[in-house]
Design a protein around this motif. Structure first.
Motif, PDB file in Angstrom:
ATOM      1  N   ALA A   1      10.190  40.496 -14.805  1.00  0.00           N
ATOM      2  CA  ALA A   1       9.734  40.208 -13.448  1.00  0.00           C
ATOM      3  C   ALA A   1       8.224  40.395 -13.323  1.00  0.00           C
ATOM      4  O   ALA A   1       7.566  40.939 -14.219  1.00  0.00           O
ATOM      5  CB  ALA A   1      10.454  41.106 -12.451  1.00  0.00           C
ATOM      6  N   THR A   2       7.684  39.965 -12.195  1.00  0.00           N
ATOM      7  CA  THR A   2       6.243  40.094 -11.950  1.00  0.00           C
ATOM      8  C   THR A   2       5.798  41.549 -12.017  1.00  0.00           C
ATOM      9  O   THR A   2       4.777  41.883 -12.611  1.00  0.00           O
ATOM     10  CB  THR A   2       5.882  39.495 -10.581  1.00  0.00           C
ATOM     11  N   VAL A   3       6.591  42.428 -11.383  1.00  0.00           N
ATOM     12  CA  VAL A   3       6.294  43.859 -11.433  1.00  0.00           C
ATOM     13  C   VAL A   3       7.050  44.468 -12.610  1.00  0.00           C
ATOM     14  O   VAL A   3       8.283  44.439 -12.629  1.00  0.00           O
ATOM     15  CB  VAL A   3       6.697  44.566 -10.130  1.00  0.00           C
ATOM     16  N   PRO A   4       6.376  45.016 -13.604  1.00  0.00           N
ATOM     17  CA  PRO A   4       7.049  45.580 -14.776  1.00  0.00           C
ATOM     18  C   PRO A   4       7.991  46.719 -14.381  1.00  0.00           C
ATOM     19  O   PRO A   4       7.706  47.485 -13.448  1.00  0.00           O
ATOM     20  CB  PRO A   4       5.895  46.110 -15.628  1.00  0.00           C
ATOM     21  N   PRO A   5       9.125  46.860 -15.078  1.00  0.00           N
ATOM     22  CA  PRO A   5      10.063  47.948 -14.773  1.00  0.00           C
ATOM     23  C   PRO A   5       9.413  49.328 -14.761  1.00  0.00           C
ATOM     24  O   PRO A   5       9.783  50.184 -13.962  1.00  0.00           O
ATOM     25  CB  PRO A   5      11.099  47.829 -15.890  1.00  0.00           C
ATOM     26  N   ALA A   6       8.433  49.551 -15.642  1.00  0.00           N
ATOM     27  CA  ALA A   6       7.777  50.862 -15.690  1.00  0.00           C
ATOM     28  C   ALA A   6       7.049  51.167 -14.383  1.00  0.00           C
ATOM     29  O   ALA A   6       7.078  52.302 -13.893  1.00  0.00           O
ATOM     30  CB  ALA A   6       6.804  50.921 -16.862  1.00  0.00           C
ATOM     31  N   LEU A   7       6.405  50.161 -13.800  1.00  0.00           N
ATOM     32  CA  LEU A   7       5.721  50.378 -12.522  1.00  0.00           C
ATOM     33  C   LEU A   7       6.719  50.534 -11.381  1.00  0.00           C
ATOM     34  O   LEU A   7       6.459  51.283 -10.429  1.00  0.00           O
ATOM     35  CB  LEU A   7       4.766  49.218 -12.226  1.00  0.00           C
ATOM     36  N   VAL A   8       7.852  49.846 -11.467  1.00  0.00           N
ATOM     37  CA  VAL A   8       8.918  50.037 -10.471  1.00  0.00           C
ATOM     38  C   VAL A   8       9.381  51.490 -10.493  1.00  0.00           C
ATOM     39  O   VAL A   8       9.491  52.159  -9.457  1.00  0.00           O
ATOM     40  CB  VAL A   8      10.104  49.100 -10.747  1.00  0.00           C
ATOM     41  N   GLY A   9       9.629  52.003 -11.711  1.00  0.00           N
ATOM     42  CA  GLY A   9      10.072  53.388 -11.846  1.00  0.00           C
ATOM     43  C   GLY A   9       9.035  54.382 -11.353  1.00  0.00           C
ATOM     44  O   GLY A   9       9.371  55.357 -10.671  1.00  0.00           O
ATOM     45  N   LEU A  10       7.769  54.137 -11.668  1.00  0.00           N
ATOM     46  CA  LEU A  10       6.707  55.036 -11.221  1.00  0.00           C
ATOM     47  C   LEU A  10       6.593  55.018  -9.700  1.00  0.00           C
ATOM     48  O   LEU A  10       6.427  56.071  -9.062  1.00  0.00           O
ATOM     49  CB  LEU A  10       5.378  54.630 -11.857  1.00  0.00           C
ATOM     50  N   GLY A  11       6.706  53.841  -9.106  1.00  0.00           N
ATOM     51  CA  GLY A  11       6.640  53.740  -7.647  1.00  0.00           C
ATOM     52  C   GLY A  11       7.760  54.499  -6.969  1.00  0.00           C
ATOM     53  O   GLY A  11       7.535  55.219  -5.982  1.00  0.00           O
ATOM     54  N   PHE A  12       8.969  54.369  -7.479  1.00  0.00           N
ATOM     55  CA  PHE A  12      10.107  55.085  -6.893  1.00  0.00           C
ATOM     56  C   PHE A  12      10.015  56.585  -7.155  1.00  0.00           C
ATOM     57  O   PHE A  12      10.496  57.400  -6.360  1.00  0.00           O
ATOM     58  CB  PHE A  12      11.425  54.521  -7.429  1.00  0.00           C
ATOM     59  N   SER A  13       9.406  56.969  -8.277  1.00  0.00           N
ATOM     60  CA  SER A  13       9.191  58.390  -8.544  1.00  0.00           C
ATOM     61  C   SER A  13       8.257  58.989  -7.499  1.00  0.00           C
ATOM     62  O   SER A  13       8.495  60.094  -6.981  1.00  0.00           O
ATOM     63  CB  SER A  13       8.617  58.576  -9.948  1.00  0.00           C
ATOM     64  N   LEU A  14       7.193  58.268  -7.170  1.00  0.00           N
ATOM     65  CA  LEU A  14       6.287  58.711  -6.103  1.00  0.00           C
ATOM     66  C   LEU A  14       7.010  58.780  -4.763  1.00  0.00           C
ATOM     67  O   LEU A  14       6.817  59.730  -3.989  1.00  0.00           O
ATOM     68  CB  LEU A  14       5.101  57.752  -6.002  1.00  0.00           C
ATOM     69  N   LEU A  15       7.857  57.791  -4.484  1.00  0.00           N
ATOM     70  CA  LEU A  15       8.613  57.770  -3.234  1.00  0.00           C
ATOM     71  C   LEU A  15       9.549  58.972  -3.149  1.00  0.00           C
ATOM     72  O   LEU A  15       9.664  59.626  -2.101  1.00  0.00           O
ATOM     73  CB  LEU A  15       9.410  56.467  -3.139  1.00  0.00           C
ATOM     74  N   GLY A  16      10.217  59.273  -4.261  1.00  0.00           N
ATOM     75  CA  GLY A  16      11.130  60.415  -4.278  1.00  0.00           C
ATOM     76  C   GLY A  16      10.417  61.718  -3.994  1.00  0.00           C
ATOM     77  O   GLY A  16      10.912  62.565  -3.238  1.00  0.00           O
ATOM     78  N   MET A  17       9.233  61.898  -4.579  1.00  0.00           N
ATOM     79  CA  MET A  17       8.459  63.111  -4.327  1.00  0.00           C
ATOM     80  C   MET A  17       8.041  63.185  -2.863  1.00  0.00           C
ATOM     81  O   MET A  17       8.132  64.250  -2.224  1.00  0.00           O
ATOM     82  CB  MET A  17       7.224  63.138  -5.229  1.00  0.00           C
ATOM     83  N   ALA A  18       7.591  62.059  -2.298  1.00  0.00           N
ATOM     84  CA  ALA A  18       7.143  62.051  -0.906  1.00  0.00           C
ATOM     85  C   ALA A  18       8.294  62.354   0.056  1.00  0.00           C
ATOM     86  O   ALA A  18       8.152  63.154   0.993  1.00  0.00           O
ATOM     87  CB  ALA A  18       6.532  60.692  -0.571  1.00  0.00           C
ATOM     88  N   LEU A  19       9.454  61.741  -0.177  1.00  0.00           N
ATOM     89  CA  LEU A  19      10.598  61.955   0.713  1.00  0.00           C
ATOM     90  C   LEU A  19      11.155  63.371   0.565  1.00  0.00           C
ATOM     91  O   LEU A  19      11.430  64.057   1.557  1.00  0.00           O
ATOM     92  CB  LEU A  19      11.703  60.933   0.404  1.00  0.00           C
ATOM     93  N   GLY A  20      11.333  63.806  -0.678  1.00  0.00           N
ATOM     94  CA  GLY A  20      11.913  65.121  -0.912  1.00  0.00           C
ATOM     95  C   GLY A  20      11.047  66.253  -0.403  1.00  0.00           C
ATOM     96  O   GLY A  20      11.553  67.283   0.072  1.00  0.00           O
ATOM     97  N   SER A  21       9.747  66.078  -0.471  1.00  0.00           N
ATOM     98  CA  SER A  21       8.838  67.142  -0.048  1.00  0.00           C
ATOM     99  C   SER A  21       8.733  67.276   1.464  1.00  0.00           C
ATOM    100  O   SER A  21       8.107  68.208   1.971  1.00  0.00           O
ATOM    101  CB  SER A  21       7.446  66.908  -0.645  1.00  0.00           C
ATOM    102  N   ARG A  22       9.362  66.336   2.178  1.00  0.00           N
ATOM    103  CA  ARG A  22       9.434  66.451   3.636  1.00  0.00           C
ATOM    104  C   ARG A  22      10.600  67.334   4.066  1.00  0.00           C
ATOM    105  O   ARG A  22      10.692  67.737   5.242  1.00  0.00           O
ATOM    106  CB  ARG A  22       9.585  65.074   4.268  1.00  0.00           C
ATOM    107  N   VAL A  23      11.482  67.633   3.109  1.00  0.00           N
ATOM    108  CA  VAL A  23      12.616  68.506   3.418  1.00  0.00           C
ATOM    109  C   VAL A  23      12.100  69.947   3.532  1.00  0.00           C
ATOM    110  O   VAL A  23      11.476  70.449   2.599  1.00  0.00           O
ATOM    111  CB  VAL A  23      13.685  68.429   2.320  1.00  0.00           C
ATOM    112  N   PRO A  24      12.345  70.607   4.641  1.00  0.00           N
ATOM    113  CA  PRO A  24      11.852  71.977   4.799  1.00  0.00           C
ATOM    114  C   PRO A  24      12.526  72.934   3.822  1.00  0.00           C
ATOM    115  O   PRO A  24      13.701  72.751   3.473  1.00  0.00           O
ATOM    116  CB  PRO A  24      12.193  72.329   6.250  1.00  0.00           C
ATOM    117  N   LYS A  25      11.793  73.899   3.361  1.00  0.00           N
ATOM    118  CA  LYS A  25      12.367  74.887   2.455  1.00  0.00           C
ATOM    119  C   LYS A  25      13.358  75.757   3.202  1.00  0.00           C
ATOM    120  O   LYS A  25      13.094  76.240   4.296  1.00  0.00           O
ATOM    121  CB  LYS A  25      11.256  75.777   1.858  1.00  0.00           C
TER     122      LYS A  25
END
Length: 468
Positions: free
Chosen positions: A443-467
């Motif tokens: 695809a136009t966007v390489p799988p590695a960049l897809v994975g890196l983008g979702f990894s960043l998304l996971g960190m951003a979403l998860g870090s909004r969860v209060p401790k």
């Protein structure tokens, strides 16, 4: 005479490794050389992290085939990795006084994050280590005149590397790296002068490469070409930062300043000297354009025979001794570290937490047992792969690019990063990358960049969860 010289070289390397084993008194000595390496030794070990089989045989052949645009991952990405580590990570690694990089994920996040990242990093080493064993097998096969098959050469090479690494650990790696780095610098420089002269001089080789368009670095085309270009560079420049061998070599330094300086100097030395085998490989095509026939082989490994074939067929004995001495130095220095690193990570961060409490002597024994097991796994991978070493290395670091670099960088530089964010980052990255590889690999966007983008998304979403 050539075979005798190679045998003597192997024996010297094994002797240095076994002599280094006398310094091993604890697991810290085995894994980090007691955190005592001076700058010259630390620089040599960092340089040897990357200057291995793929640089001499595979990256050089890929340049001869595809030009600079085909080798953006290595040496360009790999050199930046070492520089990034020196600038942004070495200080944090050294100050935390960790045994493995997996310890960082436990100390900063939790035991589950430690285990899942350690498994991902360990898995990534199969391709990297197999690339070195494949190269060692290729050299043994070439030197035997085909009497020893490539697969049998891989087996013999694996046994040799295991033999001197299993006893001395990081001390063996460090002392053999120092010896091998000297051989690499002297041997390849001398061979470059000889082969360049045979091709009509450096100016003729450079002019021929320029006329063939081999110096075209930046991609031509649209968005897809630029994204794939960026993905190749990022795979090694960023994806190889969370690696145990890089971590080990940096934190083996005697102090923090040495750790930073050694990483920067090692990266700079690697970038500069990596162009020597590129020059030799293209000079080989100028001397004998018939080597280009190897580019059409169905077995991608065949293009890696360009330099060994040239040296054996066209150069005097002294050049053969120097070249194969340098080549074996490059392979052995990288292979030993590539075996020790995943062994340390898997044993300390995956096996040990779930096993019975053990003393340091029992832990050292366990490390050596796991080293043997991982060597066998890497041998199986190497025996069944048809990829070039360059391709093996790139594929290896996609795993850590999509799963481990975001939790590592966020853990150091973002105070809000938490356990939920780290776990989601790893899971999102691996799952999205796997799906993209299976369903849209071109695809136009390489799988590695897809994975890196979702990894960043996971960190951003998860870090909004209060401790809690």
């Amino acid at each position: 005479m050539l075979i005798t010289s190679v045998v003597v070289y192997f024996l010297m390397t094994i002797a240095i490794g076994l002599w280094a084993a006398q310094r091993v008194k604890s697991s810290r000595d085995y894994l980090l050389a007691g955190r005592s390496l001076p700058l010259y030794m630390n620089t040599a070990t960092v340089f040897a992290t990357w200057f291995g089989a793929e640089t001499v045989l595979s990256v050089s052949a890929t340049f001869a085939k595809d030009g600079l645009g085909g080798i953006v991952a290595d040496p360009f990405g790999s050199s930046f990795c070492l520089i990034f580590v020196g600038l942004f990570f070495a200080r944090a690694f050294y100050r935390m006084d960790l045994l493995t990089i997996g310890d960082f994920y436990r100390k900063r996040y939790s035991r589950p994050v430690e285990v899942v990242t350690s498994l991902a990093i360990t898995a990534s080493y199969l391709g990297w280590t197999s690339a070195q064993l494949t190269a060692l097998g290729l050299v043994i096969s070439v030197l035997s005149g085909g009497e020893i098959s490539l697969n049998n050469g891989i087996l013999i090479g694996g046994i040799i590397v295991l033999g001197y690494t299993i006893w001395g650990g990081m001390w063996s790696v460090a002392l053999t790296d120092l010896f091998q780095t000297v051989i690499i610098l002297i041997g390849l420089t001398a061979v470059a002068f000889l082969v360049g002269g045979m091709a009509g001089g450096p100016s003729k080789v450079i002019a021929a490469a320029m006329d063939a368009g081999k110096f075209q670095f930046w991609p031509t085309g649209g968005t897809k070409e630029w994204l794939w270009f960026a993905a190749m560079w990022m795979t090694l420049a960023i994806g190889s930062i969370p690696q145990q061998d890089v971590f080990q070599r940096v934190t083996s330094a005697k102090d923090e300043r040495t750790a930073i300086a050694g990483s920067l100097l090692g990266g700079a030395l690697y970038f500069c000297f990596a162009f020597v085998p590129l020059f030799i490989a293209y000079a080989a095509l100028v001397i004998d354009p018939g080597f280009a026939r190897l580019f059409a082989s169905e077995d991608g490994r065949e293009i890696q025979r360009i330099l060994p074939s040239l040296i054996l067929e066209r150069t005097p004995l002294w050049a053969q001794v120097l070249f194969f001495g340098a080549l074996l130095s490059a392979i052995l220095s990288t292979a030993s570290g590539a075996l020790l690193a995943p062994t340390a990570l898997f044993t300390e961060n995956v096996v040990r937490p779930f096993g019975p409490r053990m003393g340091d002597r029992q832990f050292l024994l366990l490390l050596r047992v796991v080293l043997v097991v991982f060597t066998l796994a890497a041998l199986l991978f190497a025996l069944n792969s048809k990829s070039t070493m360059y391709e093996m290395v790139q594929n290896a670091y996609k795993v850590t690019l999509v799963s481990c670099i975001v939790p590592l960088a966020a853990g150091i530089y973002w105070k809000r990063a938490n356990n939920a964010g780290a776990m989601l980052s790893v899971v999102f990255g691996l799952v999205s990358w796997g799906i993209a590889e299976l369903t849209a690999a071109e695809a136009t966007v390489p799988p590695a960049l897809v994975g890196l983008g979702f990894s960043l998304l996971g960190m951003a979403l998860g870090s909004r969860v209060p401790k809690g």
